[in-house]
Design an enzyme around this catalytic site. Sequence first.
Site, PDB file in Angstrom:
ATOM      1  N   SER A 183      31.481  36.260 -34.595  1.00 29.61           N
ATOM      2  CA  SER A 183      30.539  37.149 -35.271  1.00 29.61           C
ATOM      3  C   SER A 183      30.089  36.546 -36.587  1.00 29.61           C
ATOM      4  O   SER A 183      30.869  35.902 -37.288  1.00 29.61           O
ATOM      5  CB  SER A 183      31.187  38.511 -35.524  1.00 29.61           C
ATOM      6  OG  SER A 183      30.344  39.340 -36.297  1.00 29.61           O
ATOM      7  N   SER A 184      28.823  36.796 -36.915  1.00 32.35           N
ATOM      8  CA  SER A 184      28.291  36.341 -38.199  1.00 32.35           C
ATOM      9  C   SER A 184      28.548  37.353 -39.306  1.00 32.35           C
ATOM     10  O   SER A 184      28.274  37.070 -40.477  1.00 32.35           O
ATOM     11  CB  SER A 184      26.782  36.092 -38.074  1.00 32.35           C
ATOM     12  OG  SER A 184      26.115  37.298 -37.724  1.00 32.35           O
ATOM     13  N   THR A 186      42.080  51.084 -10.662  1.00 28.76           N
ATOM     14  CA  THR A 186      40.969  51.296  -9.740  1.00 28.76           C
ATOM     15  C   THR A 186      40.028  52.306 -10.376  1.00 28.76           C
ATOM     16  O   THR A 186      40.475  53.230 -11.072  1.00 28.76           O
ATOM     17  CB  THR A 186      41.454  51.829  -8.373  1.00 28.76           C
ATOM     18  OG1 THR A 186      42.142  53.078  -8.568  1.00 28.76           O
ATOM     19  CG2 THR A 186      42.413  50.841  -7.713  1.00 28.76           C
ATOM     20  N   ASN A 220       0.340   4.294   1.161  1.00 29.17           N
ATOM     21  CA  ASN A 220       0.338   5.027   2.425  1.00 29.17           C
ATOM     22  C   ASN A 220       0.741   4.152   3.603  1.00 29.17           C
ATOM     23  O   ASN A 220       1.614   4.520   4.399  1.00 29.17           O
ATOM     24  CB  ASN A 220      -1.047   5.634   2.685  1.00 29.17           C
ATOM     25  CG  ASN A 220      -1.449   6.649   1.638  1.00 29.17           C
ATOM     26  OD1 ASN A 220      -1.950   6.277   0.583  1.00 29.17           O
ATOM     27  ND2 ASN A 220      -1.240   7.926   1.927  1.00 29.17           N
ATOM     28  N   ASP A 221       0.094   3.000   3.712  1.00 34.44           N
ATOM     29  CA  ASP A 221       0.297   2.166   4.892  1.00 34.44           C
ATOM     30  C   ASP A 221       1.673   1.517   4.932  1.00 34.44           C
ATOM     31  O   ASP A 221       2.199   1.249   6.022  1.00 34.44           O
ATOM     32  CB  ASP A 221      -0.781   1.075   4.956  1.00 34.44           C
ATOM     33  CG  ASP A 221      -2.177   1.644   5.123  1.00 34.44           C
ATOM     34  OD1 ASP A 221      -2.287   2.787   5.619  1.00 34.44           O
ATOM     35  OD2 ASP A 221      -3.150   0.955   4.753  1.00 34.44           O
ATOM     36  N   GLU A 264      31.204  35.223 -20.892  1.00 38.15           N
ATOM     37  CA  GLU A 264      29.820  35.651 -21.059  1.00 38.15           C
ATOM     38  C   GLU A 264      28.846  34.605 -20.524  1.00 38.15           C
ATOM     39  O   GLU A 264      27.850  34.940 -19.869  1.00 38.15           O
ATOM     40  CB  GLU A 264      29.551  35.960 -22.529  1.00 38.15           C
ATOM     41  CG  GLU A 264      30.318  37.185 -23.018  1.00 38.15           C
ATOM     42  CD  GLU A 264      30.298  37.340 -24.523  1.00 38.15           C
ATOM     43  OE1 GLU A 264      29.631  36.519 -25.197  1.00 38.15           O
ATOM     44  OE2 GLU A 264      30.940  38.272 -25.029  1.00 38.15           O
ATOM     45  N   HIS A 270       0.838  -1.202   0.000  1.00 35.46           N
ATOM     46  CA  HIS A 270       0.000   0.000   0.000  1.00 35.46           C
ATOM     47  C   HIS A 270       0.877   1.257   0.000  1.00 35.46           C
ATOM     48  O   HIS A 270       1.861   1.328   0.740  1.00 35.46           O
ATOM     49  CB  HIS A 270      -0.912   0.009   1.229  1.00 35.46           C
ATOM     50  CG  HIS A 270      -2.038   0.987   1.136  1.00 35.46           C
ATOM     51  ND1 HIS A 270      -1.881   2.328   1.403  1.00 35.46           N
ATOM     52  CD2 HIS A 270      -3.352   0.808   0.798  1.00 35.46           C
ATOM     53  CE1 HIS A 270      -3.039   2.950   1.240  1.00 35.46           C
ATOM     54  NE2 HIS A 270      -3.954   2.047   0.869  1.00 35.46           N
TER      55      HIS A 270
END
Length: 467
Positions: free
Chosen positions: A318-319, A187, A131-132, A331, A129
Amino acid sequence: MNTVRSEKDSMGAIDVPADKLWGAQTQRSLEHFRISTEKMPTSLIHALALTKRAAAKVNEDLGLLSEEKASAIRQAADEVLAGQHDDEFPLAIWQTGSGTQSNMNMNEVLANRASELLGGVRGMERKVHPNDDVNKSQSSNDVFPTAMHVAALLALRKQLIPQLKTLTQTLNEKSRAFADIVKIGRTHLQDATPLTLGQEISGWVAMLEHNLKHIEYSLPHVAELALGGTAVGTGLNTHPEYARRVADELAVITCAPFVTAPNKFEALATCDALVQAHGALKGLAASLMKIANDVRWLASGPRCGIGEISIPENEPGSSIMPGKVNPTQCEALTMLCCQVMGNDVAINMGGASGNFELNVFRPMVIHNFLQSVRLLADGMESFNKHCAVGIEPNRERINQLLNESLMLVTALNTHIGYDKAAEIAKKAHKEGLTLKAAALALGYLSEAEFDSWVRPEQMVGSMKAGR
């Protein structure tokens, strides 16, 4: 041949696909929560199976479950862990906030499979069962948070921490290798006094070492398990030894330091352990984002940027622009860090929104947590393999920028004072002179004094990288 069979729960009968092991409650959830595409993570499903396996063993040992049923449940759980039933767990993340439906999904699958292992026929004879037997001594309210902690701890120990250590080691090796390369510091994105490339990278190493400490500090709380608290933390319907024994059993089968939570009310009512652990992951994401940004700035160019380091050229960038190569690993890493930071906001909101004895944002919390671990682990592995190991200094460019920097004038502060040193720097910048030429034109020091005092290699402190 019938394509459906009838399954029953406390609300009555419902048709389920005949070829599936799940039962009535899983089917109801499928029909009521058709929300988006995010499913319960496989690692969480496996953690539920581990929890059920451990519970069956302990219930048998305590005389609460027959050896026959316990053995069948454990065998069924092992099949789930082996990936044999991955398609039996189709439920969405967006369900009840306690994870009850996923707990019952596991209970039903294990019960039906265990029944088959004992000779039962699916949909006709239930020998175990849900649950049981499978859920004996348990509640969804303590099972699901237990599975969350099991999945989270194993993911941190097996996936994230090894990759963090590997990346740290790579950068530490780079720091040592570049310990003698003096470069200009920056900096506010402006020229500053010199340091070595090794010193600069040593800062990255220290960041990651601190991140590791923060993550490791969070692990003992994640290792605390709610199992044994049942519905509200009181342990209703459990044997007095159950909670300790089941935590011990999970520790044995996972080789991880799981313990029973000392306060089950906290374990059920909050997600504090994962909120705090994810805070450490957010800190790691912040550090990785800073490191990735530094790397892509230092590698910018190839001719019109800073260009002090080179990184591997992995693919066309790049294309439209021939020959362009981009810092793609940086990235990808910065994007996933943003996602982790977003996950942290959601986890914080979920963790803060529990009411009384139970937090009901658990599926969202564990989904985001495990996604963050996976993103960070995979991201560090990719960044290390395809970028960090290939970092190399461009010595000619480093020396060019170092010698052109006006901030070398800082070395004169202690000899002629800040105001005169500033006047030299401003004159050099305004008139396009070298620092030496400006200093000599103003008559503040001799050529020999300038050559003796303005020596970049003496402006970096110890040549060691701070390790």
